[in-house]
Design a protein around this motif. Structure first.
Motif, short mmCIF file in Angstrom:
data_model
loop_
_atom_site.label_atom_id
_atom_site.label_comp_id
_atom_site.label_asym_id
_atom_site.label_seq_id
_atom_site.Cartn_x
_atom_site.Cartn_y
_atom_site.Cartn_z
N PRO A 272 0.88 -1.28 0.05
CA PRO A 272 -0.01 -0.10 0.05
C PRO A 272 0.73 1.07 -0.03
CG PRO A 272 -0.82 -1.67 1.66
CD PRO A 272 0.52 -2.35 1.10
N ASN A 273 0.39 2.28 -0.67
CA ASN A 273 1.29 3.55 -0.91
C ASN A 273 2.54 3.47 -1.49
OD1 ASN A 273 -0.77 5.13 0.60
ND2 ASN A 273 -0.15 3.84 2.39
N GLU A 274 2.72 2.35 -2.33
CA GLU A 274 3.94 2.08 -3.05
C GLU A 274 3.54 1.99 -4.46
OE1 GLU A 274 7.59 -1.20 -3.01
OE2 GLU A 274 5.61 -1.85 -2.79
N MET A 275 4.44 2.15 -5.67
CA MET A 275 4.30 1.96 -6.95
C MET A 275 5.23 1.26 -7.57
SD MET A 275 3.37 4.83 -9.80
CE MET A 275 4.70 5.96 -9.53
N LYS A 276 5.16 0.14 -8.12
CA LYS A 276 6.13 -0.43 -8.72
C LYS A 276 6.31 0.00 -10.23
CE LYS A 276 8.21 -3.66 -6.15
NZ LYS A 276 7.80 -4.59 -6.02
N ILE A 277 7.46 0.28 -10.85
CA ILE A 277 7.59 0.79 -12.08
C ILE A 277 8.32 -0.24 -12.95
CG2 ILE A 277 8.44 2.42 -13.55
CD1 ILE A 277 7.83 4.40 -11.59
N ILE A 278 7.83 -0.68 -13.91
CA ILE A 278 8.64 -1.81 -14.79
C ILE A 278 8.83 -1.32 -16.20
CG2 ILE A 278 8.76 -4.01 -15.68
CD1 ILE A 278 6.90 -4.86 -13.26
N PRO A 279 10.23 -1.12 -16.73
CA PRO A 279 10.17 -0.48 -18.12
C PRO A 279 9.80 -1.81 -19.17
CG PRO A 279 12.25 -1.00 -17.23
CD PRO A 279 11.44 -1.42 -16.19
N LEU A 280 9.25 -0.91 -20.18
CA LEU A 280 8.94 -2.17 -21.45
C LEU A 280 9.58 -1.53 -22.53
CD1 LEU A 280 5.14 -2.42 -21.07
CD2 LEU A 280 6.81 -4.10 -20.50
N HIS A 281 10.75 -2.32 -22.85
CA HIS A 281 11.53 -1.77 -24.17
C HIS A 281 10.95 -2.34 -25.62
CE1 HIS A 281 14.34 -0.32 -21.11
NE2 HIS A 281 14.40 -1.25 -20.60
N PHE A 282 11.23 -1.53 -26.67
CA PHE A 282 10.82 -1.90 -27.83
C PHE A 282 11.92 -1.89 -28.50
CE2 PHE A 282 7.01 -0.46 -25.69
CZ PHE A 282 5.95 -1.27 -26.05
N PRO A 283 12.07 -2.84 -29.72
CA PRO A 283 13.31 -2.96 -30.58
C PRO A 283 13.24 -1.81 -31.54
CG PRO A 283 11.64 -4.65 -31.09
CD PRO A 283 11.03 -4.05 -30.01
N THR A 284 14.48 -1.48 -32.07
CA THR A 284 14.82 -0.16 -32.86
C THR A 284 14.20 -0.70 -34.18
OG1 THR A 284 16.86 -0.97 -33.38
CG2 THR A 284 16.62 0.55 -31.50
N TYR A 285 13.80 -1.70 -34.68
CA TYR A 285 13.54 -2.05 -36.21
C TYR A 285 11.99 -1.56 -36.39
CZ TYR A 285 9.97 -5.69 -35.44
OH TYR A 285 8.87 -6.32 -35.14
N LEU A 286 11.28 -1.16 -35.22
CA LEU A 286 9.92 -0.76 -35.39
C LEU A 286 10.01 0.96 -35.89
CD1 LEU A 286 8.52 -2.24 -32.03
CD2 LEU A 286 7.90 -3.01 -34.56
N THR A 287 11.03 1.49 -35.55
CA THR A 287 11.32 2.98 -35.98
C THR A 287 12.29 3.01 -36.92
OG1 THR A 287 13.04 3.06 -34.06
CG2 THR A 287 10.83 3.91 -33.67
N ASP A 288 13.23 2.06 -37.30
CA ASP A 288 14.12 2.35 -38.38
C ASP A 288 13.84 1.54 -39.67
OD1 ASP A 288 15.74 3.58 -36.35
OD2 ASP A 288 16.96 1.66 -35.97
#
Length: 495
Positions: A310-326
């Motif tokens: 309670p009163n805590e926030m978990k943060i988890i990064p989601l990374h996406f591959p560069t081919y999607l933009t390149d």
């Protein structure tokens, strides 16, 4: 019911011929001697607890017997649902429960979704349970050929399937903005084929063509045909059995999250004036067994198992591959679809309609910002950091919180610009508070486990799909492939 739980859909693809391998072993638990009669909640709970004590590896139960009387609109949680919710929470189990059949539906002249506005279509206890999985019936009978049912299509909920009894909007005052609704608070969770009624001679009833072919428990019959939520429910339990066989270390709530995350309402359009009945009758939609169990080259499903205080926030990064933009993918907008489902179990608060689920947990997908900025943006005029969607349920900051749901699902498209703006990284945040309206909040001042299923899939024309998404997502995220992991994963924050 037992055959459907053990064999699933496989018999229908081969017309019950040749060898069919089972996905689960079965333990029979007898609770009634006839089709109807006195049902003892305490006897059922005693059998569940006895089975769990003797066979601790059992985590999946199928319950297709409900009370005969439907629940009144917004009626409090039943003692039966409360006991099953406690059992599931304490034993890391899931009970797959049907909504019950509404036999009065045969009095209808035809298929009309407006019928679900009637209170008599409300579900029956213990389908008001929250920690377990509630299943309604779609019209499909799992057979090829012309659809013979009365429903608008195979994916639509049948008239005999029951709907959610929760309707908070009935408390809305004319001309006033209503802020006490929770769009995630409904049952059933999902629907799947259970056979349908047919139209004939000016009335609705059962006939041969739209019913399901079923394996009889009586050897003298062999097979028979019928329709009901009792046949939809074990089909979903079979999917859970397949998930558990493939990934035996998963928590029960992770299995639930995978099933709900795979479900779709796309083939079940509800138009005005019945659009608000769609979730109440169809839940999160038709289950997709393949999506529930596995990924593909162009779609990957992550499971996140973690806990939050309670009163805590978990943060988890989601990374996406560069081919999607390149790479040139042939389009810029909506190249990906993200679907995410949060599930958690809780110790319920009895006789408390507003605080039955005391854990006010929610999640959101944010831009690539720091945790302080993410949290500050909720109520203090901070930076705009949410990506596309707000918090999955927004009841945590209210002085009089609305009833909470322990199952929440969001989905939205991702464009190339979204990835470029955030350096191909989004932040998943999970936040937790305890309902201020319960008498003993300190009891819940502990870490609460949660499970999330997140599916990311390419939304490109088939000819343009790259076949790279799965491997590339694995390469840029910290991931454990649970097919090859012995025992529970221990690294906090891992996907």
């Amino acid at each position: 019911v037992a055959a459907l739980a053990a064999l699933g859909r496989k018999p229908y693809s081969v017309n019950y011929k040749d060898e069919i391998s089972a996905d689960a072993k079965l333990l029979s638990m007898k609770i009634l001697d006839a089709n109807s009669g006195h049902l003892s909640m305490f006897d059922v709970l005693s059998m569940l607890e006895g089975a769990k004590a003797e066979y601790p590896e059992i985590r999946l139960f199928v319950l297709t017997t409900c009370y005969s009387v439907h629940k009144m609109t917004n009626e409090n949680f039943s003692d039966y649902a409360y006991q099953l919710d406690k059992f599931a929470h304490e034993n890391n189990c899931l009970v797959f429960i049907c909504t019950a059949n509404n036999n009065n539906a045969t009095n209808q002249p035809g298929y009309d979704l407006n019928y679900f506005n009637d209170e008599e279509t409300n579900l029956s206890s213990p389908a008001d349970s929250m920690n377990n999985v509630i299943i309604g019936a779609a019209a499909d009978n799992l057979e090829d050929g012309v659809f013979a049912g009365i429903s608008h299509g195979r994916e639509f909920p049948t008239l005999y399937s029951r709907k959610s009894h929760i309707d908070l909007e009935q408390y809305k005052k004319p001309g006033k903005k209503f802020t006490k609704n929770n769009p995630h608070l409904f049952r059933p969770d999902v629907i799947v084929g259970g056979g349908d009624y047919e139209q004939g001679n000016g009335f609705v009833g059962t006939n041969h063509d739209a019913l399901m072919q079923l394996l009889s428990a009586n050897p003298a019959f062999g097979f028979y045909r019928d329709a009901g939520t009792s046949f939809s429910t074990p089909l979903v339990a079979n999917i859970a059995a397949q998930i558990q066989r493939s990934y035996p270390t998963l928590r029960a709530q992770s299995i639930k999250a995978l099933i709900i995350n795979s479900a779709s309402l796309d083939a079940i359009p509800f138009n005005n004036p019945v659009v608000k009945l769609r979730n109440k009758t169809a839940g999160h939609g038709i289950v997709n067994p393949d999506k529930s169990i596995s990924s593909t080259d162009n779609a990957i499903t992550f499971i996140i198992e973690n806990e939050v205080k309670p009163n805590e926030m978990k943060i988890i990064p989601l990374h996406f591959p560069t081919y999607l933009t390149d790479d040139d993918l042939g389009k810029k907008r909506g190249i990906l679809q993200l679907t995410a489902t949060l599930c958690f179990s809780f110790e319920p608060v009895p006789h408390n309609h507003l605080g039955y689920c005391p854990v006010q947990m929610a999640f959101a997908i944010f831009r690539n910002h720091a945790g302080n900025d993410i949290l500050k943006s909720e109520g203090e005029g901070g930076i705009k950091s949410k990506l596309k969607k707000s918090w999955s349920q927004n009841n945590r900051w209210k002085s009089n919180p609305i009833p909470a749901s322990n199952t929440q699902k969001i989905e939205f498209p991702i464009s190339v610009k979204d990835l470029e703006d955030e350096g191909s990284t989004f932040k998943l945040a999970v936040h937790c508070l305890i309902n201020s309206q319960i008498l003993a909040p300190d009891k819940y001042n502990i870490a609460h486990p949660f499970s999330m299923a997140i599916t990311i899939e390419e939304k490109l024309p088939v000819a343009k799909q790259t076949g790279k998404l799965y491997n590339e997502m694995l390469a840029v995220n910290e991931v454990e492939n649970i097919i090859h992991v012995e025992g529970e994963a221990e690294a906090e924050g891992d996907v």
